[in-house]
Design a protein around this motif. Structure first.
Motif, PDB file in Angstrom:
ATOM      1  N   HIS A  73      19.510  15.498  19.512  1.00  0.00           N
ATOM      2  CA  HIS A  73      19.566  16.157  20.830  1.00  0.00           C
ATOM      3  C   HIS A  73      21.009  16.445  21.221  1.00  0.00           C
ATOM      4  CE1 HIS A  73      18.576  17.150  24.979  1.00  0.00           C
ATOM      5  NE2 HIS A  73      19.495  16.284  25.371  1.00  0.00           N
ATOM      6  N   ASN A  74      21.895  15.490  20.979  1.00  0.00           N
ATOM      7  CA  ASN A  74      23.303  15.668  21.345  1.00  0.00           C
ATOM      8  C   ASN A  74      23.990  16.720  20.479  1.00  0.00           C
ATOM      9  OD1 ASN A  74      23.112  13.697  23.339  1.00  0.00           O
ATOM     10  ND2 ASN A  74      23.700  12.042  21.949  1.00  0.00           N
TER      11      ASN A  74
ATOM     12  N   GLU B 239      17.989  11.006  19.554  1.00  0.00           N
ATOM     13  CA  GLU B 239      19.080  11.175  20.503  1.00  0.00           C
ATOM     14  C   GLU B 239      20.279  11.840  19.843  1.00  0.00           C
ATOM     15  OE1 GLU B 239      19.755   7.241  21.923  1.00  0.00           O
ATOM     16  OE2 GLU B 239      17.881   7.160  23.095  1.00  0.00           O
TER      17      GLU B 239
ATOM     18  N   ARG C  18      14.127   6.664  17.268  1.00  0.00           N
ATOM     19  CA  ARG C  18      14.535   7.041  18.633  1.00  0.00           C
ATOM     20  C   ARG C  18      16.028   7.354  18.675  1.00  0.00           C
ATOM     21  NH1 ARG C  18      11.196   8.900  21.782  1.00  0.00           N
ATOM     22  NH2 ARG C  18       9.990   7.063  22.399  1.00  0.00           N
ATOM     23  N   GLU C  19      16.815   6.560  17.961  1.00  0.00           N
ATOM     24  CA  GLU C  19      18.259   6.804  17.940  1.00  0.00           C
ATOM     25  C   GLU C  19      18.579   8.114  17.221  1.00  0.00           C
ATOM     26  OE1 GLU C  19      22.294   4.391  16.585  1.00  0.00           O
ATOM     27  OE2 GLU C  19      20.444   3.291  17.044  1.00  0.00           O
TER      28      GLU C  19
END
Length: 416
Positions: free
Chosen positions: A61-62, A58, A54-55
């Motif tokens: 995505h960033n 993210e 999950r990290e």
């Protein structure tokens, strides 16, 4: 060849694990239990996205990454990290006789290996454990129909353990030069029975003496014991025994090579991303370039190039020291939960007086337990108790938790 109307082709049944899941989903019984599907579930029997994954999502995505084509062989950054995870940093960084390609999960790696072996090795036989993951048979049937599938003894129903003597005897008496043998690197599917380290060494000696081509299927690294290095021990030992520089190029007992089919789907919880790799190892005095070129051609004909997102996730996790440490804890959590429900089920069966010895449940490793239940007993569990598992008695332990283990144990006792 007889021409047929495609509309007249017979309907083929779904693979059993998929058919079981469909039947389970259609079942309206409130206490139904799914012990058939080979996917990890959390303690509430729900899908679990690993926190490290999950990290990584993210982070990507960033970064606002693009979605361009990969090279045919795959994402080189991902392949470097996958190879290091499998072989360890020392072998992965120094061995020039390892060629790696990204694949469509472990299934794609197995299929590519079968195609390559059938076209270039021309083996007479492929030796497959009895029992095995059912897709091994289908893959070789489709990719290599001219190669005879032969079973080697693996499971001993009397001891509910490994039949090492039968396995070695079959390979010694029946295998020929360049024949292929498929081995499960850890957490054997469906039995959950792995050779000890001394037994692995004996298997490697036979492989070397008989000049066999090994195909390791590594689907559960880290997930089996909770330690990725421990779960890769057999692969690294085979590399050391079969392909180190100490071996002479004129050795009469050197195998033609070894494939490792690596799935990153299960130990990263990336089932739907279908992420894997295929690693080809050949003797160190030979060049891998020709073999890799043939593998690339097969990939081009099948999928043109592999998918990107899963590769990025794995690379992002393994390339970051903090995230990699978190991932190691994630797989330890998964392995520990499976070990815990193994102990719970064994304890519950013994507490309620279920007939027989159930110690094998705790002695086995990985997601699956080969329960020893018969086809009729498995069918009765489904029809009377709405408990779903494969007809050969393979139980996927991730479907168990503290709230349903007593129900499952009682149902097992009722059908014995």
């Amino acid at each position: 060849m007889t021409l047929r109307n495609v509309g007249d082709l017979p309907v083929l049944p779904l693979p059993e694990s998929f058919a079981l899941t469909a039947a389970y989903n259609d079942d309206q019984f409130p206490n139904k239990v799914n012990l058939g599907q080979g996917v990890y579930r959390d303690n509430n029997c729900q899908p679990w996205v690993l926190p490290s994954v999950r990290e990584a999502e993210e982070t990507l995505h960033n970064q606002q990454v693009n979605h361009e084509y990969l090279p045919i062989a795959g994402d080189s950054k991902f392949l470097t990290k996958a190879r290091q995870l499998l072989f360890g940093p020392q072998i992965a960084s120094s061995a020039e006789n390892i060629s790696s390609l990204q694949t469509v999960a472990g299934t794609g790696a197995n299929h590519l290996a079968a195609l390559f072996c059938a076209r270039n090795l021309c083996p007479k036989n492929v030796f497959i454990s009895d029992p095995t993951w059912d897709n091994h048979h289908l893959i070789w049937e489709m990719a290599a129909p001219n190669v005879t599938q032969r079973l080697y003894p693996y499971y001993d129903p009397t001891t509910r353990g490994l039949n090492l003597d039968g396995m070695l005897a079959e390979l010694e008496s029946s295998a020929e030069d360049n024949d292929v043998v498929i081995l499960h690197a850890c957490a054997h599917n469906p039995t959950g029975i792995d050779p000890t380290r001394e037994q692995w060494k004996k298997i490697a000696q036979v492989v070397r003496r008989k000049k066999l081509f090994v195909v390791f299927d590594c689907a559960y690294q880290g997930f089996a014991s909770g330690n990725a290095d421990a779960d890769a021990w057999a692969i690294r030992e085979f590399y050391s025994m079969l392909f180190t520089e100490e071996l002479s190029s004129s050795s009469s007992s050197t195998p033609a090579g070894m494939f490792v089919c690596q799935s990153l789907s299960k130990n990263f919880g990336l089932y739907g991303e279908r992420i894997g790799a295929l690693h080809l190892i050949i003797p160190p005095w030979t060049s891998p370039e020709g073999a890799k070129a043939h593998l690339v051609q097969l990939v081009r004909a099948e999928i043109s190039c592999p998918s990107l997102f899963g590769a990025r996730i794995v690379h992002t996790v393994l390339d970051d020291a903090e995230l990699c440490t978190k991932w190691q804890e994630d797989v330890r959590i998964m392995a520990l939960r499976i070990k815990t429900v193994r102990a719970l089920l064994k304890s519950e069966l013994e507490k309620i007086g279920a007939r027989g010895d159930w110690s094998h449940i705790e002695q086995q490793i990985g997601m699956f337990s080969f329960t020893g239940l018969s086809i009729a007993q498995v069918q009765e569990l489904r029809e009377r108790h709405h408990i779903y598992m494969l007809s050969n008695g393979r139980m996927s332990l991730s479907g168990l938790n503290e709230t349903n283990v007593a129900y499952v144990a009682g149902a097992i006792r009722d059908v014995l």
